[in-house]
Design a protein around this motif. Structure first.
Motif, PDB file in Angstrom:
ATOM      1  N   UNK A 112       0.800  -1.179   0.225  1.00  0.00           N
ATOM      2  CA  UNK A 112      -0.063   0.196   0.097  1.00  0.00           C
ATOM      3  C   UNK A 112       0.909   1.302  -0.128  1.00  0.00           C
ATOM      4  N   UNK A 113       2.045   1.170  -0.288  1.00  0.00           N
ATOM      5  CA  UNK A 113       2.986   2.187  -0.053  1.00  0.00           C
ATOM      6  C   UNK A 113       2.697   3.282  -1.101  1.00  0.00           C
ATOM      7  N   UNK A 114       2.297   2.883  -2.413  1.00  0.00           N
ATOM      8  CA  UNK A 114       2.030   3.889  -3.495  1.00  0.00           C
ATOM      9  C   UNK A 114       0.432   4.494  -3.152  1.00  0.00           C
ATOM     10  N   UNK A 115      -0.396   3.691  -2.638  1.00  0.00           N
ATOM     11  CA  UNK A 115      -1.576   4.221  -2.154  1.00  0.00           C
ATOM     12  C   UNK A 115      -1.501   5.190  -1.310  1.00  0.00           C
ATOM     13  N   UNK A 116      -0.536   4.962  -0.139  1.00  0.00           N
ATOM     14  CA  UNK A 116      -0.381   6.043   0.643  1.00  0.00           C
ATOM     15  C   UNK A 116       0.306   7.229   0.180  1.00  0.00           C
ATOM     16  N   UNK A 117       1.180   7.208  -0.444  1.00  0.00           N
ATOM     17  CA  UNK A 117       2.025   8.297  -1.240  1.00  0.00           C
ATOM     18  C   UNK A 117       0.763   8.886  -1.925  1.00  0.00           C
TER      19      UNK A 117
END
Length: 151
Positions: free
Chosen positions: A75-80
């Motif tokens: 989910x790193x891209x989602x959070x970014x």
């Protein structure tokens, strides 16, 4: 929260970010409404200050809370992307606050704010996850004609 996501860590992350997504969704709506009221000369300056303060508070709280959310690697891209959306909304807010007395229909500043709001709406859709309740519009309580089909 009941969701169709089988990965518990990801489901937990999305559950934690849902209130932040909802805040971003409200801010997009409020900023769009402020712009519309400005364009129609329907915005009382006192009310404008209250609306801007509300958006400011929501963005600050959402940004602070997002910083405390631990995103799993998936989910790193989602959070970014969600963080970028909140920053964009803050920029739109500051432009509206500065331009409130200056906006006229022929203003290039107006075009820039409208373009930014359209981009914010696209970003909101980009970070949506319907199976976790992160949707721009919630049709779960809609009439039978609007409710999404069940699989």
């Amino acid at each position: 929260m009941k969701s169709g996501i089988k990965d518990e860590v990801l489901a937990s992350y999305l559950s934690d970010t849902r209130p932040l997504y909802d805040a971003a969704k409200r801010c997009v709506g409020q900023l769009s409404g402020i712009l519309l009221l400005l364009q129609t000369d329907s915005l009382d300056r006192n009310r404008n200050d209250l609306l801007l303060a509300s958006v400011t508070r929501q963005l600050r709280e959402a940004t602070d809370r997002l910083g405390a959310v631990k995103a799993p690697p998936k989910a790193a891209r989602h959070q970014a992307a969600l963080a970028d959306l909140l920053v964009l909304l803050g920029r739109i807010l500051s432009r509206l606050d500065r331009l409130a007395d200056l906006i006229d229909p022929a203003s290039p500043d107006l075009d820039a704010v409208v373009d930014a709001l359209f981009f914010a709406q696209r970003s909101l859709r980009m970070v949506s996850e319907p199976s976790a309740g992160l949707t721009p519009v919630d049709f779960t309580a809609a009439c039978c004609n609007c409710r999404p089909a069940k699989n």
